[in-house]
Design a protein around this motif. Structure first.
Motif, PDB file in Angstrom:
ATOM      1  N   GLY A 196       0.824  -1.206   0.000  1.00 56.69           N
ATOM      2  CA  GLY A 196       0.000   0.000   0.000  1.00 56.69           C
ATOM      3  C   GLY A 196       0.857   1.254   0.000  1.00 56.69           C
ATOM      4  O   GLY A 196       0.526   2.254  -0.659  1.00 56.69           O
ATOM      5  N   LEU A 197       1.974   1.198   0.726  1.00 60.99           N
ATOM      6  CA  LEU A 197       2.916   2.314   0.717  1.00 60.99           C
ATOM      7  C   LEU A 197       3.502   2.513  -0.674  1.00 60.99           C
ATOM      8  O   LEU A 197       3.677   3.657  -1.127  1.00 60.99           O
ATOM      9  CB  LEU A 197       4.033   2.058   1.735  1.00 60.99           C
ATOM     10  N   PHE A 198       3.782   1.421  -1.372  1.00 58.72           N
ATOM     11  CA  PHE A 198       4.297   1.529  -2.739  1.00 58.72           C
ATOM     12  C   PHE A 198       3.299   2.243  -3.651  1.00 58.72           C
ATOM     13  O   PHE A 198       3.672   3.105  -4.448  1.00 58.72           O
ATOM     14  CB  PHE A 198       4.597   0.139  -3.305  1.00 58.72           C
ATOM     15  N   VAL A 199       2.024   1.859  -3.524  1.00 60.54           N
ATOM     16  CA  VAL A 199       0.989   2.489  -4.362  1.00 60.54           C
ATOM     17  C   VAL A 199       0.909   3.979  -4.074  1.00 60.54           C
ATOM     18  O   VAL A 199       0.866   4.814  -4.997  1.00 60.54           O
ATOM     19  CB  VAL A 199      -0.386   1.822  -4.121  1.00 60.54           C
ATOM     20  N   ARG A 200       0.915   4.349  -2.792  1.00 61.40           N
ATOM     21  CA  ARG A 200       0.821   5.763  -2.436  1.00 61.40           C
ATOM     22  C   ARG A 200       2.072   6.524  -2.850  1.00 61.40           C
ATOM     23  O   ARG A 200       1.993   7.675  -3.284  1.00 61.40           O
ATOM     24  CB  ARG A 200       0.570   5.912  -0.938  1.00 61.40           C
ATOM     25  N   ALA A 201       3.232   5.883  -2.755  1.00 67.89           N
ATOM     26  CA  ALA A 201       4.475   6.537  -3.168  1.00 67.89           C
ATOM     27  C   ALA A 201       4.483   6.797  -4.663  1.00 67.89           C
ATOM     28  O   ALA A 201       4.857   7.887  -5.122  1.00 67.89           O
ATOM     29  CB  ALA A 201       5.671   5.671  -2.768  1.00 67.89           C
TER      30      ALA A 201
ATOM     31  N   GLY B  35       1.852   7.106  -6.524  1.00 64.90           N
ATOM     32  CA  GLY B  35       0.835   8.088  -6.829  1.00 64.90           C
ATOM     33  C   GLY B  35       1.205   9.497  -6.424  1.00 64.90           C
ATOM     34  O   GLY B  35       0.780  10.461  -7.057  1.00 64.90           O
ATOM     35  N   ASP B  36       1.987   9.640  -5.361  1.00 66.07           N
ATOM     36  CA  ASP B  36       2.344  10.972  -4.867  1.00 66.07           C
ATOM     37  C   ASP B  36       3.623  11.504  -5.503  1.00 66.07           C
ATOM     38  O   ASP B  36       3.661  12.642  -5.976  1.00 66.07           O
ATOM     39  CB  ASP B  36       2.499  10.946  -3.347  1.00 66.07           C
ATOM     40  N   LYS B  37       4.673  10.699  -5.505  1.00 64.01           N
ATOM     41  CA  LYS B  37       5.975  11.152  -6.006  1.00 64.01           C
ATOM     42  C   LYS B  37       6.633  10.031  -6.806  1.00 64.01           C
ATOM     43  O   LYS B  37       7.465   9.294  -6.286  1.00 64.01           O
ATOM     44  CB  LYS B  37       6.875  11.590  -4.851  1.00 64.01           C
ATOM     45  N   PRO B  38       6.244   9.881  -8.084  1.00 60.20           N
ATOM     46  CA  PRO B  38       6.777   8.770  -8.881  1.00 60.20           C
ATOM     47  C   PRO B  38       8.294   8.809  -9.060  1.00 60.20           C
ATOM     48  O   PRO B  38       8.939   7.760  -9.087  1.00 60.20           O
ATOM     49  CB  PRO B  38       6.049   8.918 -10.221  1.00 60.20           C
ATOM     50  N   ASP B  39       8.888  10.015  -9.147  1.00 63.12           N
ATOM     51  CA  ASP B  39      10.345  10.099  -9.306  1.00 63.12           C
ATOM     52  C   ASP B  39      11.057   9.581  -8.064  1.00 63.12           C
ATOM     53  O   ASP B  39      12.064   8.864  -8.159  1.00 63.12           O
ATOM     54  CB  ASP B  39      10.751  11.546  -9.584  1.00 63.12           C
ATOM     55  N   ALA B  40      10.523   9.935  -6.892  1.00 61.64           N
ATOM     56  CA  ALA B  40      11.116   9.438  -5.653  1.00 61.64           C
ATOM     57  C   ALA B  40      10.931   7.929  -5.540  1.00 61.64           C
ATOM     58  O   ALA B  40      11.815   7.219  -5.044  1.00 61.64           O
ATOM     59  CB  ALA B  40      10.476  10.141  -4.451  1.00 61.64           C
ATOM     60  N   ALA B  41       9.781   7.420  -5.998  1.00 63.08           N
ATOM     61  CA  ALA B  41       9.537   5.978  -5.966  1.00 63.08           C
ATOM     62  C   ALA B  41      10.539   5.242  -6.855  1.00 63.08           C
ATOM     63  O   ALA B  41      11.052   4.183  -6.481  1.00 63.08           O
ATOM     64  CB  ALA B  41       8.109   5.674  -6.412  1.00 63.08           C
ATOM     65  N   ARG B  42      10.819   5.810  -8.020  1.00 62.63           N
ATOM     66  CA  ARG B  42      11.823   5.196  -8.915  1.00 62.63           C
ATOM     67  C   ARG B  42      13.195   5.176  -8.242  1.00 62.63           C
ATOM     68  O   ARG B  42      13.940   4.193  -8.362  1.00 62.63           O
ATOM     69  CB  ARG B  42      11.896   5.969 -10.224  1.00 62.63           C
ATOM     70  N   ALA B  43      13.544   6.257  -7.547  1.00 64.87           N
ATOM     71  CA  ALA B  43      14.841   6.324  -6.870  1.00 64.87           C
ATOM     72  C   ALA B  43      14.947   5.273  -5.767  1.00 64.87           C
ATOM     73  O   ALA B  43      16.052   4.822  -5.438  1.00 64.87           O
ATOM     74  CB  ALA B  43      15.044   7.722  -6.287  1.00 64.87           C
ATOM     75  N   MET B  44      13.793   4.877  -5.216  1.00 65.45           N
ATOM     76  CA  MET B  44      13.768   3.835  -4.175  1.00 65.45           C
ATOM     77  C   MET B  44      13.784   2.436  -4.777  1.00 65.45           C
ATOM     78  O   MET B  44      13.811   1.446  -4.049  1.00 65.45           O
ATOM     79  CB  MET B  44      12.515   3.991  -3.314  1.00 65.45           C
TER      80      MET B  44
ATOM     81  N   ILE C 274      11.348   1.226  -6.809  1.00 62.57           N
ATOM     82  CA  ILE C 274       9.981   0.742  -7.033  1.00 62.57           C
ATOM     83  C   ILE C 274       9.650   0.883  -8.519  1.00 62.57           C
ATOM     84  O   ILE C 274       9.921   1.915  -9.139  1.00 62.57           O
ATOM     85  CB  ILE C 274       8.969   1.556  -6.196  1.00 62.57           C
ATOM     86  N   SER C 275       9.074  -0.156  -9.092  1.00 55.94           N
ATOM     87  CA  SER C 275       8.662  -0.127 -10.500  1.00 55.94           C
ATOM     88  C   SER C 275       7.350   0.645 -10.632  1.00 55.94           C
ATOM     89  O   SER C 275       6.283   0.128 -10.287  1.00 55.94           O
ATOM     90  CB  SER C 275       8.489  -1.548 -11.049  1.00 55.94           C
ATOM     91  N   VAL C 276       7.436   1.872 -11.103  1.00 57.82           N
ATOM     92  CA  VAL C 276       6.229   2.691 -11.260  1.00 57.82           C
ATOM     93  C   VAL C 276       5.289   2.053 -12.272  1.00 57.82           C
ATOM     94  O   VAL C 276       4.067   1.980 -12.053  1.00 57.82           O
ATOM     95  CB  VAL C 276       6.611   4.128 -11.687  1.00 57.82           C
ATOM     96  N   TRP C 277       5.839   1.561 -13.369  1.00 55.88           N
ATOM     97  CA  TRP C 277       5.008   0.930 -14.401  1.00 55.88           C
ATOM     98  C   TRP C 277       4.300  -0.297 -13.832  1.00 55.88           C
ATOM     99  O   TRP C 277       3.108  -0.497 -14.069  1.00 55.88           O
ATOM    100  CB  TRP C 277       5.879   0.527 -15.590  1.00 55.88           C
ATOM    101  N   GLY C 278       5.032  -1.115 -13.086  1.00 51.15           N
ATOM    102  CA  GLY C 278       4.439  -2.333 -12.551  1.00 51.15           C
ATOM    103  C   GLY C 278       3.357  -2.056 -11.528  1.00 51.15           C
ATOM    104  O   GLY C 278       2.280  -2.672 -11.556  1.00 51.15           O
TER     105      GLY C 278
END
Length: 306
Positions: free
Chosen positions: A168-173, A175-184, A186-190
């Motif tokens: 759920g944290l991945f989904v919110r991350a 949705g809120d900050k995709p660039d930061a999610a990529r840096a972590m 996390i597969s934004v596309w997936g």
């Protein structure tokens, strides 16, 4: 209006809140999940129609409404994957992709569903909570499809998922900050693909409810624009699945107000009462959606094209 008439109207509105609100519940919950990942799916109207058609057709062919329900969810998954792939292509606009999916999903449902407009398919069962009453109206109002309780469970489980799980944290991350999610890592596309597919699956189940329980038939107008309305429910529910539940019940009850009043002899302003859910939606949006409140809960990437 007499006390008996008021009781009849209240009972009909209660029944409408549950019966009419259930498809809104599934579709708005699915859209909430999609938008939490930073994408909007305006194509849910096409998914809803495809779910209604496929659920009805498979129920008719197999003799089992539960198999039809699974087929409707599967149809939603397929359309969700198509939308997820399309919406995440470079320079593709979410709104344009959603409109394309409405046309594709509804057109496919209308084409494949032509042979199933007349036949009668087995329907989903209802739980008889009104068996204690000798009043036929009360028994009818308290006949509730198990899918309603599944939908209630889904929204509370989804709320827990967003707030208490790593995924759920991945989904919110995303949705809120995709660039930061990529840096972590996390597969934004997936994450977005899975979110859109799961959301579309829920919308497909909502469509099956329309054709297999209430109103319980397959026609090309069975959805009545509920897929589009569900997007608005998510907005004034502030992207909170539990608030989407209350909004769905409110809209379902308002939808039943006109027929309920007509059943007790109130025929004046019939069309105005039938428009009450749309008027109510507009009023709720005006009252609750100030600029500051509207941003509360909105995913940061929503509508930005990121």
């Amino acid at each position: 209006m007499s006390g008996g008439a008021l009781w009849s109207v209240a009972l009909a509105v209660f029944a409408g809140a549950i019966r009419g609100g259930t498809p809104f519940l599934f579709v708005s919950a699915g859209e909430c999940l999609t938008e939490k990942s930073g994408k909007i799916n305006l194509g849910l109207e096409g998914v809803l129609l495809m779910g209604a058609m496929s659920g009805y057709a498979i129920s008719y062919k197999t003799g089992s409404p539960w198999v039809g329900l699974l087929a409707a969810g599967g149809a939603g998954l397929v359309l969700g994957f198509i939308h997820a792939w399309l919406a995440q292509q470079p320079k593709v606009n979410d709104i344009a992709a959603g409109i394309a999916m409405i046309i594709f999903g509804s057109g496919l449902a209308f084409f494949l569903g032509k042979p199933f407009i007349q036949p009668l398919a087995p329907q989903l069962p209802g739980w008889e909570f009104g068996a204690w009453s000798s009043n036929p109206a009360a028994r009818s109002a308290l006949r509730i499809c198990p899918l309603f309780f599944v939908g209630v469970f889904v929204v509370f489980a989804m709320n827990w998922f967003f707030n208490a799980t790593r995924w759920g944290l991945f989904v919110r991350a995303v949705g809120d900050k995709p660039d930061a999610a990529r840096a972590m890592g996390i597969s934004v596309w997936g994450v977005r693909t899975l979110s859109i597919m799961a959301g579309s699956c829920l919308a497909g189940v909502g469509g099956a409810y329309l054709s297999l329980f209430y109103p319980g038939s397959w026609t090309e107008r069975v959805s009545g624009g509920q897929g589009m309305i569900a997007v608005a429910l998510v907005i004034f529910g502030h992207w909170n699945p539990v608030q989407c539940l209350w909004a769905s019940l409110l809209f379902g009850g308002a939808q039943a107000l006109g027929p309920a009043l007509q059943s007790v002899g109130v025929s004046s302003y019939y069309y105005l009462f039938n428009a009450s859910p749309y008027i109510l939606t507009l009023l709720v949006m005006i009252v609750t959606c100030s600029t500051r409140k509207q941003l509360a809960g909105q995913p940061g990437a929503l509508g930005t094209g990121q």
